[in-house]
Design an enzyme around this catalytic site. Structure first.
Site, short mmCIF file in Angstrom:
data_model
loop_
_atom_site.label_atom_id
_atom_site.label_comp_id
_atom_site.label_asym_id
_atom_site.label_seq_id
_atom_site.Cartn_x
_atom_site.Cartn_y
_atom_site.Cartn_z
N ALA A 36 -32.66 -54.92 -37.84
CA ALA A 36 -31.23 -54.72 -38.04
C ALA A 36 -30.94 -54.45 -39.51
O ALA A 36 -31.72 -54.82 -40.39
CB ALA A 36 -30.46 -55.97 -37.58
N GLY A 54 -35.20 -56.55 -34.91
CA GLY A 54 -34.57 -55.67 -33.93
C GLY A 54 -35.38 -54.42 -33.64
O GLY A 54 -35.25 -53.83 -32.56
N GLU A 97 -37.80 -55.54 -31.10
CA GLU A 97 -37.05 -55.76 -29.87
C GLU A 97 -36.73 -54.44 -29.17
O GLU A 97 -36.69 -54.38 -27.94
CB GLU A 97 -35.78 -56.54 -30.18
CG GLU A 97 -36.06 -58.01 -30.51
CD GLU A 97 -34.85 -58.78 -30.98
OE1 GLU A 97 -34.59 -59.87 -30.45
OE2 GLU A 97 -34.15 -58.29 -31.90
N GLU A 142 -37.13 -63.33 -37.95
CA GLU A 142 -35.74 -63.79 -38.10
C GLU A 142 -35.61 -65.22 -38.59
O GLU A 142 -34.65 -65.54 -39.32
CB GLU A 142 -34.99 -63.64 -36.77
CG GLU A 142 -34.61 -62.20 -36.42
CD GLU A 142 -35.67 -61.50 -35.59
OE1 GLU A 142 -35.34 -60.51 -34.95
OE2 GLU A 142 -36.84 -61.94 -35.61
#
Length: 258
Positions: free
Chosen positions: A66, A109, A112, A132
């Site tokens: 992200a 992310g 992911e 994270e």
């Protein structure tokens, strides 16, 4: 299709989505996610496209996670918004098979995103992880759930709680990716997979994917019944007639997805 943050290409029966933010290590901001969804929506009705490949521009990052600048400004209530989770759910449930060609860092992310794809192929220089917890948060776009289902609870907790970043070779050993190849062979290897899938019966591929995904989260008896119903549909399809007839006639089948 013209986009600011992704590049889309069509080659034969495959569509390619390249995350195009190399100056930000292909970090995934909201605009990029919306562009990915738009590309998928347009390809959903394109019968020529049978497989989707995701990759990143350059040789350094698939997607480095992200956008931390956006994350730093996010307040608590915003975590409940669908955003990344919704995009990855759309990829996971997409009717057409998806392949992640991991060409570099796939972190947070970014990993992911790869986890939401059906098949993952990595370059030998790829690095993967869910770091994270080092930022005081946790994987929040499916990482805790998909990683566990793919590599098992113990392996998933190992990576999530330590935040360790692993190599492509280690990812192969853990079952996170199907194979690791030199960087200059990654896209060709991914297209090889895509081409192999695109030659199969598209209706069979679609229902097989649904049976695996839906069956994984329900009891065995219900899952077997779902499999049987899916097979029943296929037995009555034109593709089944074409596939079996082509086999008997020793020729390549020509599937229409009906």
């Amino acid at each position: 299709m013209n986009f600011s943050n992704i590049i889309v290409e069509q080659e034969n029966n495959m569509g390619v989505i390249k995350i195009n933010r190399p100056d930000q290590r292909n970090a995934l901001n909201l605009e990029t996610l919306l562009e990915i969804e738009k590309a998928l929506d347009e390809w959903k009705v394109n019968q020529d496209i049978r497989v989707i490949i995701f990759t990143g521009v350059g040789e350094k990052s698939f997607a480095a996670g992200a956008d931390i600048r956006e994350l730093n400004k996010r307040v608590m209530i915003e975590a409940l918004q669908p955003n990344m989770t919704a995009t990855y759910r759309k990829i996971e449930e997409y009717e057409k098979p998806t392949i992640a060609a991991i060409n570099g860092f796939a972190l947070g992310g970014g990993l992911e995103l790869a986890l939401s794809c059906d098949i993952r192929i990595a370059s030998l220089n790829a690095k993967m992880g869910l770091p994270e917890v080092g930022l005081g948060i946790m994987p929040g776009a499916g990482g805790t759930q998909r990683l566990t289902r793919i590599i098992g609870r113990g392996n998933a907790l190992d990576l999530i709680l330590t935040g360790d970043i692993i190599t492509a070779e280690e990812a192969v050993k853990r079952g996170l990716v199907s194979c690791a190849v030199p960087q200059d062979e990654l896209i060709e290897k991914s297209k090889e997979y895509a081409n192999k899938i695109s030659l199969k019966g598209p209706l069979a591929v679609r229902l097989a994917k649904a049976a695996v995904n839906r069956g994984a989260d329900i009891d065995m008896e219900t899952a077997l019944y779902l499999e049987k119903l899916s097979q029943t549909i296929l037995i009555g399809s034109e593709d089944k007639l074409e596939g079996t007839q082509a086999f008997l006639e020793k020729r390549h089948p020509h599937f229409e997805g009906r």
